[in-house]
Design an enzyme around this catalytic site. Structure first.
Site, short mmCIF file in Angstrom:
data_model
loop_
_atom_site.label_atom_id
_atom_site.label_comp_id
_atom_site.label_asym_id
_atom_site.label_seq_id
_atom_site.Cartn_x
_atom_site.Cartn_y
_atom_site.Cartn_z
N SER A 13 16.72 50.47 -1.59
CA SER A 13 17.77 49.55 -1.11
C SER A 13 18.33 50.00 0.24
CB SER A 13 18.89 49.40 -2.15
OG SER A 13 19.71 50.53 -2.16
N ASN A 14 18.44 51.31 0.45
CA ASN A 14 18.89 51.78 1.77
C ASN A 14 17.86 51.48 2.84
OD1 ASN A 14 21.56 53.39 1.84
ND2 ASN A 14 20.59 54.01 -0.09
N MET A 91 12.68 62.05 -2.66
CA MET A 91 12.97 62.99 -3.75
C MET A 91 12.28 64.35 -3.60
SD MET A 91 15.21 61.34 -5.26
CE MET A 91 15.49 62.25 -6.77
N ASN A 108 20.09 62.68 6.04
CA ASN A 108 19.99 62.31 4.63
C ASN A 108 21.28 61.61 4.21
OD1 ASN A 108 18.93 62.24 1.96
ND2 ASN A 108 20.20 64.01 1.42
N HIS A 110 23.61 61.06 0.67
CA HIS A 110 23.76 61.61 -0.68
C HIS A 110 24.93 60.90 -1.37
CE1 HIS A 110 23.39 64.57 -3.84
NE2 HIS A 110 24.70 64.69 -3.84
#
Ligand code: GRF
Length: 196
Positions: A13-14, A91, A108, A110
């Site tokens: 989705s990102n 991942m 990144n 998070h």
């Protein structure tokens, strides 16, 4: 143009949000998707946006690439003139071949307010701990997990009705706001540096 490689292992989705945001940009080009999971939703998204896919196959380890595969990937990204790597639900732990090839140029996102709740299941960790506020963080990637310099954070309140699913949804909404903002700001700085 600032050329970006997005790394994703999952739903994406990102990635989709970033691809849409920069589809017509004259500053940022999403040049490729790096994906280590052949079944990942991110693959379909890349196809839809006509973004080149660079699969990586590593069956030896689950949480990192083997040194040679990561070095080949780094060499490929350099040969593709990639300026910035954006991890979006990737991942595996990024190791020295990529960190050496892209120093300070790997981001990144998070799903917690770092430095709290690093690692897997950050949303569940926050719920289980009973914190009343959580959120998401965009940070530089270094050799430690969920550790590099924090670039942006956004928070949300946890209500007593929240479940892991509802909280994840709230956090995703925030992620979709801050990640493109940070990418845009960094790309502007990189462009200035390229020109000067
Ligand atoms: C996001 O919550 C992000 O914070 C984490 O992985 C998740 C990826 O979600 N690193 P998606 O695949 O972008 O939907």
């Amino acid at each position: 143009m600032i050329r970006i490689a997005v790394f994703a292992s999952g739903k994406g989705s990102n990635f989709e949000n970033i691809a849409r945001r920069f589809q017509k940009s004259r500053l940022v080009k999403i040049a490729c998707l790096v994906c280590d999971q052949p079944e990942a939703g991110a693959i379909k998204i890349a196809e839809r946006f006509s973004i080149k896919i660079r699969p990586v196959i590593c069956t030896i380890f689950k949480t990192k690439l083997d040194e040679q595969t990561e070095q080949e990937l780094a060499d490929y990204l350099v040969s593709e003139n990639i300026d910035l790597i954006v991890l979006a639900g990737y991942m595996r732990i990024v190791k020295s071949p990529l960190l050496r090839a892209f120093p300070g140029r790997i981001l990144n996102i998070h799903p917690s307010l770092l430095p709290s709740f690093k690692g897997l299941n950050a949303v569940k960790q926050a719920l289980d701990y009973g914190v009343k506020i959580t959120g998401c963080t965009v940070h530089h990637v270094d050799e430690q997990i969920d550790h590099g310099k924090i670039l942006s954070q956004k928070h949300t309140c946890i209500s007593k009705h929240d479940t892991e699913k509802s909280l994840l949804k709230k956090i995703h909404r925030l992620e979709h706001i801050i990640y493109p903002q940070v990418i845009h700001e960094i790309a502007k700085t990189m462009k200035k540096e390229k020109i000067s």
